[in-house]
Write a protein that holds these residues in place. Sequence first.
Motif, PDB file in Angstrom:
ATOM      1  N   MET A   1       0.858  -1.195   0.000  1.00 28.65           N
ATOM      2  CA  MET A   1       0.000   0.000   0.000  1.00 28.65           C
ATOM      3  C   MET A   1       0.890   1.239   0.000  1.00 28.65           C
ATOM      4  O   MET A   1       1.593   1.509   0.968  1.00 28.65           O
ATOM      5  N   ALA A   2       0.874   1.971  -1.108  1.00 30.72           N
ATOM      6  CA  ALA A   2       1.704   3.164  -1.210  1.00 30.72           C
ATOM      7  C   ALA A   2       1.105   4.293  -0.372  1.00 30.72           C
ATOM      8  O   ALA A   2      -0.107   4.441  -0.282  1.00 30.72           O
ATOM      9  N   MET A   3       2.001   5.091   0.245  1.00 34.07           N
ATOM     10  CA  MET A   3       1.533   6.231   1.016  1.00 34.07           C
ATOM     11  C   MET A   3       0.874   7.228   0.078  1.00 34.07           C
ATOM     12  O   MET A   3       1.322   7.459  -1.030  1.00 34.07           O
ATOM     13  N   SER A   4      -0.214   7.811   0.522  1.00 39.50           N
ATOM     14  CA  SER A   4      -0.994   8.726  -0.300  1.00 39.50           C
ATOM     15  C   SER A   4      -1.161  10.040   0.436  1.00 39.50           C
ATOM     16  O   SER A   4      -1.075  10.115   1.654  1.00 39.50           O
ATOM     17  N   THR A   5      -1.408  11.112  -0.346  1.00 44.79           N
ATOM     18  CA  THR A   5      -1.675  12.399   0.291  1.00 44.79           C
ATOM     19  C   THR A   5      -3.107  12.459   0.803  1.00 44.79           C
ATOM     20  O   THR A   5      -3.449  13.345   1.581  1.00 44.79           O
ATOM     21  N   LYS A   6      -3.947  11.521   0.367  1.00 41.43           N
ATOM     22  CA  LYS A   6      -5.322  11.454   0.845  1.00 41.43           C
ATOM     23  C   LYS A   6      -5.632  10.021   1.276  1.00 41.43           C
ATOM     24  O   LYS A   6      -5.412   9.084   0.520  1.00 41.43           O
ATOM     25  N   ILE A   7      -6.120   9.893   2.495  1.00 38.14           N
ATOM     26  CA  ILE A   7      -6.347   8.567   3.093  1.00 38.14           C
ATOM     27  C   ILE A   7      -7.821   8.415   3.406  1.00 38.14           C
ATOM     28  O   ILE A   7      -8.416   9.264   4.072  1.00 38.14           O
ATOM     29  N   ARG A   8      -8.402   7.338   2.924  1.00 41.02           N
ATOM     30  CA  ARG A   8      -9.821   7.065   3.160  1.00 41.02           C
ATOM     31  C   ARG A   8      -9.975   6.206   4.420  1.00 41.02           C
ATOM     32  O   ARG A   8      -9.501   5.075   4.466  1.00 41.02           O
ATOM     33  N   VAL A   9     -10.625   6.786   5.428  1.00 43.72           N
ATOM     34  CA  VAL A   9     -10.762   6.152   6.739  1.00 43.72           C
ATOM     35  C   VAL A   9     -12.230   5.820   6.991  1.00 43.72           C
ATOM     36  O   VAL A   9     -13.094   6.701   6.901  1.00 43.72           O
ATOM     37  N   ALA A  10     -12.504   4.578   7.326  1.00 45.97           N
ATOM     38  CA  ALA A  10     -13.856   4.156   7.714  1.00 45.97           C
ATOM     39  C   ALA A  10     -13.929   4.049   9.230  1.00 45.97           C
ATOM     40  O   ALA A  10     -13.077   3.412   9.862  1.00 45.97           O
ATOM     41  N   VAL A  11     -14.926   4.686   9.809  1.00 42.26           N
ATOM     42  CA  VAL A  11     -15.157   4.624  11.250  1.00 42.26           C
ATOM     43  C   VAL A  11     -16.485   3.921  11.481  1.00 42.26           C
ATOM     44  O   VAL A  11     -17.522   4.337  10.954  1.00 42.26           O
ATOM     45  N   ILE A  12     -16.433   2.833  12.253  1.00 38.49           N
ATOM     46  CA  ILE A  12     -17.617   2.018  12.513  1.00 38.49           C
ATOM     47  C   ILE A  12     -18.120   2.297  13.923  1.00 38.49           C
ATOM     48  O   ILE A  12     -17.407   2.058  14.900  1.00 38.49           O
ATOM     49  N   GLN A  13     -19.330   2.822  14.025  1.00 40.38           N
ATOM     50  CA  GLN A  13     -19.957   3.091  15.320  1.00 40.38           C
ATOM     51  C   GLN A  13     -20.829   1.878  15.658  1.00 40.38           C
ATOM     52  O   GLN A  13     -22.008   1.826  15.334  1.00 40.38           O
ATOM     53  N   LEU A  14     -20.215   0.906  16.320  1.00 39.83           N
ATOM     54  CA  LEU A  14     -20.841  -0.396  16.546  1.00 39.83           C
ATOM     55  C   LEU A  14     -21.625  -0.425  17.851  1.00 39.83           C
ATOM     56  O   LEU A  14     -21.171   0.109  18.860  1.00 39.83           O
ATOM     57  N   HIS A  15     -22.803  -1.039  17.803  1.00 33.97           N
ATOM     58  CA  HIS A  15     -23.573  -1.297  19.025  1.00 33.97           C
ATOM     59  C   HIS A  15     -23.354  -2.755  19.415  1.00 33.97           C
ATOM     60  O   HIS A  15     -23.862  -3.670  18.774  1.00 33.97           O
ATOM     61  N   SER A  16     -22.564  -2.958  20.456  1.00 33.38           N
ATOM     62  CA  SER A  16     -22.204  -4.308  20.882  1.00 33.38           C
ATOM     63  C   SER A  16     -23.188  -4.830  21.920  1.00 33.38           C
ATOM     64  O   SER A  16     -23.615  -4.096  22.812  1.00 33.38           O
ATOM     65  N   LYS A  17     -23.509  -6.100  21.807  1.00 33.14           N
ATOM     66  CA  LYS A  17     -24.336  -6.771  22.804  1.00 33.14           C
ATOM     67  C   LYS A  17     -23.418  -7.319  23.899  1.00 33.14           C
ATOM     68  O   LYS A  17     -22.488  -8.067  23.610  1.00 33.14           O
TER      69      LYS A  17
END
Length: 295
Positions: free
Chosen positions: A1-17
Motif C-alpha cells: 500500500m503506497a503512502m498517499s496524500t489522501k487517506i480514506r478512513v472508515a469509522v464504525i460506530q458499533l452497538h455491541s451486545k
Amino acid sequence: MAMSTKIRVAVIQLHSKPLDIEGNFTKACAFIRQAAEQGAQLVVLPEYHLNGYVPEDPIYIQQASQYKKYLDQYCVLARELSVCLVPGTFVERHPAAAQSSGNRTLNDLDGDYQLFNTSYFISHEGEILGSYRKKNLWHTERSHQSRGWEKHSAISTPLGKVGLLICWDLAFPEAFRQLVKDGADIIIVPTCWTLDESHAYGLGLNPNYESLVLNTMITSRCFENTCAVVFANAGGPSHTFVGLSQVALPFVGAVDGIWDSSENFFIAEIDMEILKQAELNYKVREDMAEKDWHY
C-alpha cells in the motif's frame, strides 16, 4: 500500500451486545467488509466492541483470556481485504506482573491476573505494527483494570506515523503532545463514551454537556497538535450512548461523522496536505523540536 496524500478512513460506530463476543465479532467483520468494498484504506472500531463493558461478570473475565483468537482473525481479515485495521480495543487477561501496588491498579478478583485495555494497529498485510495499553483509566475502570505504563509512541505504518489513544485519554493533551512529538500525524481514539455516569450537576446546567465536551476536545486536539483525530465511539440507544464518531482536521474541524448514537459507519478522507499547511501556519512541531522547548 503506497503512502498517499489522501487517506480514506472508515469509522464504525458499533452497538455491541454485552458478552456476545461471537455475535459482535461477526457483525464487526461484516461492517469491515462493507467499508473495504467502498474503498477504505483504514478501518477503525470502537472500544470494548467485542464484549461490551460488564467487568463484574465472570464471563467477561473468561472472555478476556480469548482476545488473541480474535486479534489473529482480524489480522487474517485485514490481509484478505488489504486494509489497515484498528479493531477497537481488547480486554486482555495477563498474569499479574511483579510491580509495586503504587504503580498499577490491579483487578484482584482472584489475585493472579491483570486486565489491560489494549488497541492494535494491523497493516493491510495482516501484521501487527504496534499496540497501546490504555493509560488514563476512567474512575470506575480503576478497580477492574491495570493501566499501561509504556511511553506514548508513534507507530510507523503504510499510511504514515499513527498514534493510538483510548477514550478518556482524549482529556489529556499531554498524551497527544507525546505522540505528535514522536511524529504522529494521525491519532486514532477508539472509545466507549456513555451517559451512564453523567454528572447530575452538569446535566442541570446543560443536558447536552457530554456532546459538547466530546466535540470540543476532538476539535481542540487536532488544531493544537496539527494532526488528524479519528474518533470511533460505541453506538446504541440514545439514553445510554453519545455516539458522535468523527474524523477531524485542523482548519476544517469535523470532516464527516455520525451525529447521533446510531449503529452505522462512514468513510472520511484525511487530506495530508491540510496537516502540512496547518503545521506551516501554527509551527507546533517546529516549536517542540527546538532545544529551548520549555514544557
